[in-house]
Design an enzyme around this catalytic site. Structure first.
Site, PDB file in Angstrom:
ATOM      1  N   SER A   7       0.868  -1.190   0.000  1.00  0.00           N
ATOM      2  CA  SER A   7       0.000   0.000   0.000  1.00  0.00           C
ATOM      3  C   SER A   7       0.901   1.234   0.000  1.00  0.00           C
ATOM      4  O   SER A   7       2.037   1.177   0.496  1.00  0.00           O
ATOM      5  CB  SER A   7      -0.870   0.020   1.254  1.00  0.00           C
ATOM      6  OG  SER A   7      -1.497   1.266   1.406  1.00  0.00           O
ATOM      7  N   TYR A  66      -1.524  -0.658  10.704  1.00  0.00           N
ATOM      8  CA  TYR A  66      -1.737  -0.990   9.288  1.00  0.00           C
ATOM      9  C   TYR A  66      -0.570  -0.465   8.440  1.00  0.00           C
ATOM     10  O   TYR A  66       0.020  -1.199   7.643  1.00  0.00           O
ATOM     11  CB  TYR A  66      -3.071  -0.423   8.787  1.00  0.00           C
ATOM     12  CG  TYR A  66      -3.279  -0.679   7.308  1.00  0.00           C
ATOM     13  CD1 TYR A  66      -3.634  -1.950   6.866  1.00  0.00           C
ATOM     14  CD2 TYR A  66      -3.080   0.328   6.362  1.00  0.00           C
ATOM     15  CE1 TYR A  66      -3.798  -2.207   5.507  1.00  0.00           C
ATOM     16  CE2 TYR A  66      -3.232   0.081   5.003  1.00  0.00           C
ATOM     17  CZ  TYR A  66      -3.596  -1.195   4.583  1.00  0.00           C
ATOM     18  OH  TYR A  66      -3.742  -1.444   3.236  1.00  0.00           O
TER      19      TYR A  66
END
Ligand SMILES: NC(=O)c1ccc[n+]([C@@H]2O[C@H](COP(=O)([O-])OP(=O)(O)OC[C@H]3O[C@@H](n4cnc5c(N)ncnc54)[C@H](OP(=O)(O)O)[C@@H]3O)[C@@H](O)[C@H]2O)c1
Length: 270
Positions: free
Chosen positions: A150, A163
């Site tokens: 990501s 995350y």
């Protein structure tokens, strides 16, 4: 399609692409893509009914589709997946290491279960899946592992701390492995999407208005295919996402983390 071109049609039924997190979003889109171009697919996620419905559709392309309903938080799940594929007599041509999740909230407010899930699926399961498929790929001198990272992995993200750190792990791990296997016929790469229109944002508890310009899953698949074609280590899903990831390198770290915190607070994160 480089990988399709490299193997004969007769071999393709046995050459499977394993996709984790195939029950929705990006994983489902990769599964549709690989079935369309003629690969057998192994669909992994927890929601069995969704996987079975997808498998029925994919078999319409004349390929085989196996459903393995597994909870990747369980440490033994990757070994069970590898054993099931062996029983099918299939070889893993590619692994799309995609299953992942995030929870957006202050670290102190998160439950232990939320924290453990992010670490278990985004980090531990991704590593274990790579470990169970890589040795036979190296033996055959063929195959790929595409890890879904990501843009969150390129800077600290307050209110998304675990995350973002898990995706920084994926970026670092993938780049290191890319070099380790270089020249041995196997490719390892990390694809780094920005916001994509999937169930991810809902699961994460994000403000949907803040992500109005999310990309479509097919753009992510196209970027993944381009990354594998050029045999790169890292890929992005748009030039703007690439620019965001690289521009932070030239800014003082204190600015970067304060800017990230301000953006997340503006989106309602607390
Ligand atoms: N969407 C975005 O904005 C975005 C941006 C950058 C990166 N990503 C990354 O892209 C990947 C795919 O996310 P997505 O956007 O497609 O989200 P999604 O639609 O929520 O899909 C997540 C997938 O992961 C699976 N999964 C979650 N926990 C699991 C577990 N314990 N065991 C097995 N499977 C599990 C889910 O299946 P079950 O619930 O059925 O188990 C689902 O198939 C993730 O790694 C995510 O971090 C997403």
């Amino acid at each position: 399609m480089r990988f399709k071109e490299r193997i004969a049609w007769g071999e393709m039924k046995r050459a499977a692409i394993v996709i984790t997190g195939a029950s929705s979003g990006i994983g489902e889109a990769f599964a549709r893509h690989y079935a369309r171009v003629g690969y057998s697919v192994v669909l992994v996620a927890r929601r069995k009914e969704r996987l079975e419905a997808l498998a029925v559709t994919l078999r319409g392309h004349g390929v085989e589709a196996a459903v393995l309903a597994e909870d990747l938080r369980e440490p033994a799940a990757p070994e069970r997946i590898a054993a099931a594929i062996e029983r099918l007599g299939w070889e893993v041509e590619g692994l799309v290491n995609n299953a992942g999740l995030g929870f957006q909230a202050s670290f102190a407010s998160m439950s232990r279960e939320q924290l453990e899930s992010m670490m278990a699926v985004n980090i531990a399961a991704l590593v274990r899946m790579a470990r169970v498929v890589l040795p036979s790929m190296l033996e055959r001198r063929r195959g790929f592992i595409l890890n879904i990272a990501s843009t969150a992995g390129f800077q600290p993200v307050p209110y998304f701390a675990v995350y973002a750190a898990s995706k920084a792990f994926v970026v670092s791990f993938s780049e290191a492995l890319h070099e380790e296997v270089r020249g041995q016929g196997v490719q390892v790469a990390a694809l780094c999407p920005g916001p994509v229109d999937t169930e991810f944002q809902q699961v994460a508890g994000m403000n949907p208005r803040f992500f109005a310009r999310s990309q479509h899953v097919d753009e992510v698949v196209a970027a993944g295919m381009a990354l594998l074609r050029r045999r790169g280590a890292l890929g992005w899903t748009s030039w703007s996402q690439w620019w965001v990831s690289f521009s932070v390198r030239w800014l003082p770290r204190v600015w970067v983390r304060k800017l990230a915190a301000a953006l997340l607070r503006a989106s309602g994160a607390r």
